[in-house]
Write an enzyme that holds these catalytic residues in place. Structure first.
Site, PDB file in Angstrom:
ATOM      1  N   THR A  73       0.824  -1.208   0.000  1.00 35.27           N
ATOM      2  CA  THR A  73       0.000   0.000   0.000  1.00 35.27           C
ATOM      3  C   THR A  73       0.862   1.262   0.000  1.00 35.27           C
ATOM      4  O   THR A  73       2.005   1.245   0.481  1.00 35.27           O
ATOM      5  CB  THR A  73      -0.890  -0.010   1.266  1.00 35.27           C
ATOM      6  OG1 THR A  73      -1.552   1.244   1.371  1.00 35.27           O
ATOM      7  CG2 THR A  73      -0.085  -0.222   2.536  1.00 35.27           C
ATOM      8  N   ASP A  74       0.273   2.364  -0.460  1.00 31.77           N
ATOM      9  CA  ASP A  74       0.986   3.651  -0.401  1.00 31.77           C
ATOM     10  C   ASP A  74       1.054   4.190   1.032  1.00 31.77           C
ATOM     11  O   ASP A  74       1.811   5.116   1.312  1.00 31.77           O
ATOM     12  CB  ASP A  74       0.326   4.691  -1.329  1.00 31.77           C
ATOM     13  CG  ASP A  74      -1.122   5.001  -0.990  1.00 31.77           C
ATOM     14  OD1 ASP A  74      -1.687   4.370  -0.067  1.00 31.77           O
ATOM     15  OD2 ASP A  74      -1.699   5.891  -1.647  1.00 31.77           O
ATOM     16  N   GLU A  75       0.258   3.602   1.946  1.00 30.82           N
ATOM     17  CA  GLU A  75       0.223   4.129   3.318  1.00 30.82           C
ATOM     18  C   GLU A  75       1.553   3.948   4.042  1.00 30.82           C
ATOM     19  O   GLU A  75       1.798   4.599   5.059  1.00 30.82           O
ATOM     20  CB  GLU A  75      -0.910   3.475   4.125  1.00 30.82           C
ATOM     21  CG  GLU A  75      -2.259   3.737   3.508  1.00 30.82           C
ATOM     22  CD  GLU A  75      -3.432   3.593   4.477  1.00 30.82           C
ATOM     23  OE1 GLU A  75      -3.211   3.475   5.685  1.00 30.82           O
ATOM     24  OE2 GLU A  75      -4.573   3.611   3.987  1.00 30.82           O
ATOM     25  N   TYR A  97      -1.974  -0.354  10.992  1.00 33.51           N
ATOM     26  CA  TYR A  97      -2.098  -1.050   9.691  1.00 33.51           C
ATOM     27  C   TYR A  97      -0.888  -0.759   8.812  1.00 33.51           C
ATOM     28  O   TYR A  97      -0.218  -1.676   8.323  1.00 33.51           O
ATOM     29  CB  TYR A  97      -3.387  -0.625   8.976  1.00 33.51           C
ATOM     30  CG  TYR A  97      -3.386  -0.958   7.493  1.00 33.51           C
ATOM     31  CD1 TYR A  97      -3.446  -2.282   7.049  1.00 33.51           C
ATOM     32  CD2 TYR A  97      -3.301   0.058   6.520  1.00 33.51           C
ATOM     33  CE1 TYR A  97      -3.417  -2.591   5.690  1.00 33.51           C
ATOM     34  CE2 TYR A  97      -3.275  -0.245   5.167  1.00 33.51           C
ATOM     35  CZ  TYR A  97      -3.335  -1.575   4.751  1.00 33.51           C
ATOM     36  OH  TYR A  97      -3.303  -1.862   3.407  1.00 33.51           O
TER      37      TYR A  97
HETATM   38  P1  NAD Z   1      -9.602  -7.296   2.036  1.00 32.46           P
HETATM   39  O1  NAD Z   1      -9.652  -7.023   3.488  1.00 32.46           O
HETATM   40  O2  NAD Z   1     -10.802  -7.016   1.206  1.00 32.46           O
HETATM   41  O3  NAD Z   1      -9.214  -8.819   1.784  1.00 32.46           O
HETATM   42  C1  NAD Z   1      -8.224  -9.463   2.525  1.00 32.46           C
HETATM   43  C2  NAD Z   1      -8.376 -10.971   2.280  1.00 32.46           C
HETATM   44  O4  NAD Z   1      -7.339 -11.631   3.013  1.00 32.46           O
HETATM   45  C3  NAD Z   1      -9.703 -11.538   2.772  1.00 32.46           C
HETATM   46  O5  NAD Z   1     -10.237 -12.408   1.804  1.00 32.46           O
HETATM   47  C4  NAD Z   1      -9.331 -12.297   4.039  1.00 32.46           C
HETATM   48  O6  NAD Z   1     -10.177 -13.393   4.302  1.00 32.46           O
HETATM   49  C5  NAD Z   1      -7.905 -12.726   3.722  1.00 32.46           C
HETATM   50  N1  NAD Z   1      -7.120 -12.939   4.946  1.00 32.46           N
HETATM   51  C6  NAD Z   1      -6.991 -12.085   6.001  1.00 32.46           C
HETATM   52  N2  NAD Z   1      -6.229 -12.639   6.957  1.00 32.46           N
HETATM   53  C7  NAD Z   1      -5.829 -13.854   6.476  1.00 32.46           C
HETATM   54  C8  NAD Z   1      -5.011 -14.891   6.999  1.00 32.46           C
HETATM   55  N3  NAD Z   1      -4.447 -14.802   8.211  1.00 32.46           N
HETATM   56  N4  NAD Z   1      -4.824 -15.992   6.246  1.00 32.46           N
HETATM   57  C9  NAD Z   1      -5.400 -16.119   5.025  1.00 32.46           C
HETATM   58  N5  NAD Z   1      -6.204 -15.179   4.494  1.00 32.46           N
HETATM   59  C10 NAD Z   1      -6.403 -14.054   5.206  1.00 32.46           C
HETATM   60  O7  NAD Z   1      -8.332  -6.498   1.504  1.00 32.46           O
HETATM   61  P2  NAD Z   1      -8.121  -5.748   0.104  1.00 32.46           P
HETATM   62  O8  NAD Z   1      -8.627  -4.371   0.228  1.00 32.46           O
HETATM   63  O9  NAD Z   1      -8.588  -6.625  -0.989  1.00 32.46           O
HETATM   64  O10 NAD Z   1      -6.527  -5.658   0.098  1.00 32.46           O
HETATM   65  C11 NAD Z   1      -5.764  -6.742  -0.425  1.00 32.46           C
HETATM   66  C12 NAD Z   1      -4.284  -6.385  -0.305  1.00 32.46           C
HETATM   67  O11 NAD Z   1      -4.014  -5.192  -1.035  1.00 32.46           O
HETATM   68  C13 NAD Z   1      -3.832  -6.115   1.134  1.00 32.46           C
HETATM   69  O12 NAD Z   1      -2.541  -6.647   1.293  1.00 32.46           O
HETATM   70  C14 NAD Z   1      -3.809  -4.601   1.237  1.00 32.46           C
HETATM   71  O13 NAD Z   1      -2.855  -4.179   2.179  1.00 32.46           O
HETATM   72  C15 NAD Z   1      -3.417  -4.211  -0.172  1.00 32.46           C
HETATM   73  N6  NAD Z   1      -3.907  -2.900  -0.638  1.00 32.46           N
HETATM   74  C16 NAD Z   1      -5.220  -2.558  -0.510  1.00 32.46           C
HETATM   75  C17 NAD Z   1      -5.662  -1.329  -1.010  1.00 32.46           C
HETATM   76  C18 NAD Z   1      -7.109  -0.908  -0.940  1.00 32.46           C
HETATM   77  O14 NAD Z   1      -7.425   0.234  -1.287  1.00 32.46           O
HETATM   78  N7  NAD Z   1      -8.026  -1.763  -0.530  1.00 32.46           N
HETATM   79  C19 NAD Z   1      -4.756  -0.462  -1.622  1.00 32.46           C
HETATM   80  C20 NAD Z   1      -3.418  -0.852  -1.718  1.00 32.46           C
HETATM   81  C21 NAD Z   1      -3.004  -2.085  -1.238  1.00 32.46           C
HETATM   82  O1  DAU Z   2      -4.141   3.973   0.436  1.00 35.46           O
HETATM   83  C1  DAU Z   2      -4.383   2.605   0.346  1.00 35.46           C
HETATM   84  C2  DAU Z   2      -5.222   2.156   1.514  1.00 35.46           C
HETATM   85  O2  DAU Z   2      -6.540   2.645   1.295  1.00 35.46           O
HETATM   86  C3  DAU Z   2      -5.237   0.651   1.703  1.00 35.46           C
HETATM   87  O3  DAU Z   2      -3.950   0.210   2.004  1.00 35.46           O
HETATM   88  C4  DAU Z   2      -6.201   0.251   2.820  1.00 35.46           C
HETATM   89  O4  DAU Z   2      -6.270  -1.153   2.917  1.00 35.46           O
HETATM   90  C5  DAU Z   2      -7.569   0.804   2.485  1.00 35.46           C
HETATM   91  O5  DAU Z   2      -8.480   0.498   3.517  1.00 35.46           O
HETATM   92  C6  DAU Z   2      -7.500   2.319   2.270  1.00 35.46           C
HETATM   93  O6  DAU Z   2      -7.217   3.008   3.509  1.00 35.46           O
HETATM   94  P1  DAU Z   2      -7.974   4.379   3.910  1.00 35.46           P
HETATM   95  O7  DAU Z   2      -7.879   4.537   5.367  1.00 35.46           O
HETATM   96  O8  DAU Z   2      -7.516   5.498   3.043  1.00 35.46           O
HETATM   97  O9  DAU Z   2      -9.467   3.979   3.434  1.00 35.46           O
HETATM   98  P2  DAU Z   2     -10.900   4.213   4.113  1.00 35.46           P
HETATM   99  O10 DAU Z   2     -11.919   3.846   3.083  1.00 35.46           O
HETATM  100  O11 DAU Z   2     -10.999   3.616   5.449  1.00 35.46           O
HETATM  101  O12 DAU Z   2     -10.931   5.803   4.284  1.00 35.46           O
HETATM  102  C7  DAU Z   2     -10.791   6.679   3.171  1.00 35.46           C
HETATM  103  C8  DAU Z   2     -10.839   8.101   3.706  1.00 35.46           C
HETATM  104  O13 DAU Z   2     -12.161   8.378   4.184  1.00 35.46           O
HETATM  105  C9  DAU Z   2      -9.923   8.336   4.899  1.00 35.46           C
HETATM  106  O14 DAU Z   2      -9.409   9.657   4.839  1.00 35.46           O
HETATM  107  C10 DAU Z   2     -10.837   8.197   6.121  1.00 35.46           C
HETATM  108  C11 DAU Z   2     -12.181   8.692   5.580  1.00 35.46           C
HETATM  109  N1  DAU Z   2     -13.380   8.060   6.170  1.00 35.46           N
HETATM  110  C12 DAU Z   2     -13.451   6.720   6.184  1.00 35.46           C
HETATM  111  C13 DAU Z   2     -14.559   6.074   6.714  1.00 35.46           C
HETATM  112  C14 DAU Z   2     -14.648   4.574   6.744  1.00 35.46           C
HETATM  113  C15 DAU Z   2     -14.400   8.844   6.651  1.00 35.46           C
HETATM  114  O15 DAU Z   2     -14.329  10.101   6.607  1.00 35.46           O
HETATM  115  N2  DAU Z   2     -15.498   8.223   7.173  1.00 35.46           N
HETATM  116  C16 DAU Z   2     -15.619   6.873   7.229  1.00 35.46           C
HETATM  117  O16 DAU Z   2     -16.647   6.361   7.759  1.00 35.46           O
END
Ligand code: NAD
Ligand code: DAU
Length: 379
Positions: A160-162, A185
């Site tokens: 992730t970019d975080e 996280y």
């Molecule tokens: P998600 O939470 O939707 O899915 C995570 C999956 O991992 C789920 O299916 C869960 O059951 C599985 N999992 C969790 N713990 C596990 C364990 N101990 N063993 C086996 N399986 C397990 O997550 P996502 O949003 O699809 O993100 C996927 C990946 O991409 C993550 O590594 C996240 O850090 C990264 N990522 C997410 C975002 C985003 O915006 N969602 C952006 C950049 C990177």
């Molecule tokens: O940048 C990549 C990341 O983006 C991933 O690595 C994470 O897995 C993914 O969850 C996401 O993280 P964020 O914290 O940016 O996403 P979230 O959807 O939780 O929040 C997006 C923005 O909105 C953040 O600034 C917090 C705000 N927010 C979020 C929720 C859930 C609100 O204002 N209200 C809310 O209820």
């Protein structure tokens, strides 16, 4: 590689060059790829893309089905002959070893993680276990299983970019930006990235890492901003905007992320990192206003109906102000760029949620979790 050796050895004939060609083709096309977290949001799109685009690969989806994992995300491809599912936790090393053996895994795409920042603030240790220890378990398993011919394999870590922390009003995250994670996280993801890098440097494990910005699209679990707010608008519930709503995120349509993962997996260089982003920054409040306007139109509600649900609430602790990715490297070196504009992607996403209310109801009611608990006899 096993196939190549078996076929080359014992065949000192003139046919060898032809056989070699055939076998190299065979090797290339017979990847057996372990995709972890394939039942989650991004993982399910990656599994679908690989299953459909590469029928000669075997795709093994390994997922322990936490609250975020849902096999309904993969209904359309679950019968495909090149798709396999293993319900395994990445904390269970013997089970990981068995899966590597059973499928003779050649490559890993590692997405399994605890992914929600708010949950990490409440339960940091869950994130250490899965994101850090789970990743190290996978690295160890791959390193041991591939020890005879390490160089022929690939371990691709999706991050992730975080990990870069937060930006001020200007600037972009590049691959050279120092790590400065601010939430449990992002600290756990940063740690996992460091372990992946260390396994490359220390043990020569062929690895590649990508760091992506915020994804959105179908199958996104409704605890994250966009799907949560879509669900709340449907049910006319408050839209809790954290702080002053000026925090900024760089949004990318999930299928474009899956396309980028395909490109990095096949063409990325070992030991390298690639930043992936949408060139698409939105302040949360502006995004929420756009979402409200589109939802009013699609639901046939009077303009301004959904915006009245916006409620400013207490800020997230340690809330990063701004993320924005410089995706020049992946564009220049691998030719990837996003294919969907934000307006198109958001509109498609809303349509998907409106057309799939049953999915939304199941995941918000927890029905699907009870179903899988029963199915897999887990308490
Ligand atoms: P998600 O939470 O939707 O899915 C995570 C999956 O991992 C789920 O299916 C869960 O059951 C599985 N999992 C969790 N713990 C596990 C364990 N101990 N063993 C086996 N399986 C397990 O997550 P996502 O949003 O699809 O993100 C996927 C990946 O991409 C993550 O590594 C996240 O850090 C990264 N990522 C997410 C975002 C985003 O915006 N969602 C952006 C950049 C990177
Ligand atoms: O940048 C990549 C990341 O983006 C991933 O690595 C994470 O897995 C993914 O969850 C996401 O993280 P964020 O914290 O940016 O996403 P979230 O959807 O939780 O929040 C997006 C923005 O909105 C953040 O600034 C917090 C705000 N927010 C979020 C929720 C859930 C609100 O204002 N209200 C809310 O209820």
């Amino acid at each position: 590689m096993k196939y190549r050796n078996e076929l080359i050895e014992g065949r000192g004939s003139k046919k060898l060059p032809f056989l070699l060609f055939l076998c190299t083709e065979n090797v290339d096309m017979s990847k057996r790829i372990l995709i972890t977290g394939g039942a989650g949001f991004i993982g399910s799109h990656v599994v679908r893309l690989f299953v459909q685009q590469y029928p000669a690969y075997q795709i093994v989806n390994l997922d322990c089905l936490t609250y975020a994992g849902n096999l309904a995300n993969l209904k359309d491809i679950e019968q495909s002959p090149n798709y396999f599912f293993e319900k395994v936790n990445i904390l269970d090393v013997p089970a990981l070893e068995q899966v590597f053996k059973k499928y003779d895994i050649t490559d890993v795409l590692h997405l399994a993680a605890e992914s929600h920042v708010d949950r990490s603030i409440v339960s940091p240790l869950d994130f250490v276990y899965t994101n850090v220890i789970g990743t190290v378990n996978l690295l160890n398993t791959a390193k041991t299983y591939w020890k005879e011919n390490l160089a022929e394999h690939r371990f691709y870590h999706i991050s992730t970019d975080e990990v870069y922390g937060t930006l001020g009003d200007t600037g972009l995250f590049t691959e050279q930006t120092p790590y400065a994670p601010n939430s449990p996280y992002s600290a756990s993801k940063a740690s996992s990235d460091h372990f992946v890098r260390a396994y490359h440097e220390t043990y020569h494990l062929p690895v590649v890492i990508s760091n992506c910005s915020n994804n959105y699209g179908p199958f996104h679990f409704p605890e994250k901003l966009i799907p949560l707010f879509i669900n709340n608008i449907i049910h006319q519930k408050p839209l809790p905007v954290y702080g002053d709503g000026k925090n900024t995120r760089d949004w990318l349509y999930v299928i474009d992320h899956a396309r980028a993962i395909d490109v990095v997996f096949h063409q990325g260089k070992n030991g390298e990192t690639y930043n992936i982003g949408g060139f698409n920054e939105w302040k949360n409040i502006d995004l929420v206003q756009l979402l409200c306007r589109l939802m009013d139109e699609k639901l046939g509600r009077d303009p301004g109906t959904s915006a009245r649900l916006i409620t400013y609430v207490k800020d997230r602790p340690g809330h990063d102000l701004r993320y924005a990715i410089d995706a020049t490297k992946i564009n220049r070196e691998l030719g990837w760029k996003p294919s969907v504009t934000f307006e198109e992607g958001l509109s498609k996403t809303i349509d998907w949620y409106l057309d799939n209310k049953e999915w939304l109801e199941q995941v918000t009611s927890g029905d699907y979790q009870h179903y899988y608990e029963k199915m897999y006899h887990q308490s």
